[in-house]
Design an enzyme around this catalytic site. Structure first.
Site, PDB file in Angstrom:
ATOM      1  CE1 TYR A  91      -3.885   2.228   0.412  1.00 20.33           C
ATOM      2  CE2 TYR A  91      -2.741   3.136   2.314  1.00 20.33           C
ATOM      3  CZ  TYR A  91      -3.768   3.201   1.394  1.00 20.33           C
ATOM      4  OH  TYR A  91      -4.684   4.226   1.444  1.00 20.33           O
TER       5      TYR A  91
ATOM      6  CE  LYS B 179      -3.766   4.729  -2.285  1.00 20.11           C
ATOM      7  NZ  LYS B 179      -4.849   5.326  -3.085  1.00 20.11           N
TER       8      LYS B 179
ATOM      9  CG  PHE C  68     -11.421   1.925  19.454  1.00 17.85           C
ATOM     10  CD1 PHE C  68     -10.695   0.756  19.322  1.00 17.85           C
ATOM     11  CD2 PHE C  68     -10.762   3.054  19.934  1.00 17.85           C
ATOM     12  CE1 PHE C  68      -9.341   0.703  19.647  1.00 17.85           C
ATOM     13  CE2 PHE C  68      -9.418   3.014  20.270  1.00 17.85           C
ATOM     14  CZ  PHE C  68      -8.707   1.842  20.120  1.00 17.85           C
TER      15      PHE C  68
ATOM     16  N   GLY D 172      -0.969   2.164  23.707  1.00 18.04           N
ATOM     17  CA  GLY D 172      -2.066   3.086  23.447  1.00 18.04           C
ATOM     18  C   GLY D 172      -1.645   4.533  23.376  1.00 18.04           C
TER      19      GLY D 172
ATOM     20  CD  GLN E  70      -0.546   2.972  19.448  1.00 20.32           C
ATOM     21  OE1 GLN E  70      -0.176   3.136  20.604  1.00 20.32           O
ATOM     22  NE2 GLN E  70      -1.029   1.811  19.013  1.00 20.32           N
ATOM     23  CB  THR E  71      -0.745  10.489  18.291  1.00 21.22           C
ATOM     24  OG1 THR E  71       0.318  10.774  17.368  1.00 21.22           O
ATOM     25  CG2 THR E  71      -0.255  10.622  19.717  1.00 21.22           C
ATOM     26  NE  ARG E  72      -2.254   5.706  13.227  1.00 24.13           N
ATOM     27  CZ  ARG E  72      -1.154   5.290  13.832  1.00 24.13           C
ATOM     28  NH1 ARG E  72      -0.516   6.102  14.654  1.00 24.13           N
ATOM     29  NH2 ARG E  72      -0.703   4.071  13.625  1.00 24.13           N
TER      30      ARG E  72
ATOM     31  NE  ARG F 104       1.326   8.754   9.447  1.00 28.41           N
ATOM     32  CZ  ARG F 104       1.084   7.601   8.861  1.00 28.41           C
ATOM     33  NH1 ARG F 104      -0.107   7.346   8.379  1.00 28.41           N
ATOM     34  NH2 ARG F 104       2.016   6.694   8.764  1.00 28.41           N
TER      35      ARG F 104
END
Length: 312
Positions: free
Chosen positions: A144, A148, A190, A206, A208-210, A276
């Site tokens: 992926y 891309k 979720f 938990g 890690q960020t988005r 991210r």
């Protein structure tokens, strides 16, 4: 009225884009092979006089007349794009070649739905368009990520070599109604787990960020990008710069859904990015675009959709 081709038009983003384009008075040809797309997503449009549906795989050339092309065809969740990684790469690369060839033949403006995954596990935070990324080219996500990245290469080579009118957007995490309930993305995971009373799956610690963008905001950005002047080619980041940890998101989902789900912790998937967050300065400057929907409001709409879809 413009004739607009949307590849991947029966998918999560594609179906919302078809809605918007029809609403704006265009003639829309929706193309999808239904690997991850669903007829249910566009069933309400089937009887519309300016909507047409074609089952087709973009890895095979397509000969139609069109003024504009939105190229969204490609499975976008790890569960789906890793199911058949060779086909995923083909969809990104051969699909781009075929759509670019079509755009060249009919002199159409063409839009590429790229991804924040081109940044890989980034060393720069937040991510801006001039950052080249840190991608593992042989890992399980590479089909992926690199597919891309190659598609972007093709778009800019077609622009330089054939003077093609291109638009490239890098999409950050987007959520909303019509997400696939089993696509493995964190928001749908979720919500579905909470609605079913199951434990919430957290990978790693938990932390890690988005950054989560509601689908209506993103589609507005797509339309603004396509309608911008030929000097605006991108790539341009599109996403909500609000940054949340996975624990933050789980807490907001549980607050919205209710119930007694507990958090369970599991090992991080291979090459899963730790951070991210989009730098959307370019989108603000070039398109006057910024997200309007808060995570809390967007989650309410998404939970209501899944509650009805799952009948729970």
């Amino acid at each position: 009225m413009k004739r607009i081709l949307v590849t991947g038009g029966a998918g999560f983003l594609g179906s919302h884009l078809c809605d918007r384009l029809i609403e704006d008075g265009n003639d829309v040809l929706c193309v999808d092979n239904f690997f991850t797309g669903s007829k249910a997503n566009i069933a309400h449009l089937i009887s519309h006089p300016y909507f047409e549906l074609l089952r087709h795989d973009v890895t095979i050339p397509l000969f139609v007349e069109t003024d504009r092309i939105f190229n969204l065809a490609c499975p976008a969740s790890p569960i789906h794009y890793q199911h058949d990684p060779v086909q995923t790469t083909k969809t990104s690369v051969h699909g781009a070649i075929n759509m670019l060839g079509l755009a060249k033949r009919v002199k159409a403006r063409i839009f590429q739905a790229s991804t924040s995954e081109v940044y890989g596990d980034p060393e720069v935070h937040p991510q801006h368009e001039s950052y080249w990324g840190k991608v593992n080219p042989i890992g399980p996500r590479a089909c992926y990520d690199e597919g891309k990245r190659c598609a972007e290469t093709l778009f800019f080579d077609y622009q330089r070599q054939h003077n093609l009118d291109i638009k490239v957007v890098r999409i950050f995490n987007t959520y909303g109604p019509r997400m696939h309930p089993n696509d493995g993305r964190v928001v749908s995971n979720f919500i579905v787990q909470a609605l079913k009373g199951q434990n919430i799956t957290i990978y790693g610690n938990g932390q890690q960020t988005r950054s989560f963008c509601y689908v209506d905001d993103l589609i507005d950005g797509f339309v603004r990008m396509m309608n911008s002047g030929p000097e605006v080619t991108g790539p341009i980041n599109m996403g909500n710069p609000g940054e949340f940890t996975m624990l933050d998101l789980a807490e907001k989902v549980l607050s919205c859904v209710g119930g007694k789900s507990k958090l369970t912790f599991h090992p991080l998937p291979i090459d899963d990015p730790k951070q991210r967050q989009p730098d959307i300065t370019l989108a603000k400057e070039k398109l006057g675009w910024r997200p309007q929907v808060t995570l809390e409001d967007g989650l309410k709409e998404t939970v209501n959709y899944f509650r009805n879809a799952l009948n729970v």
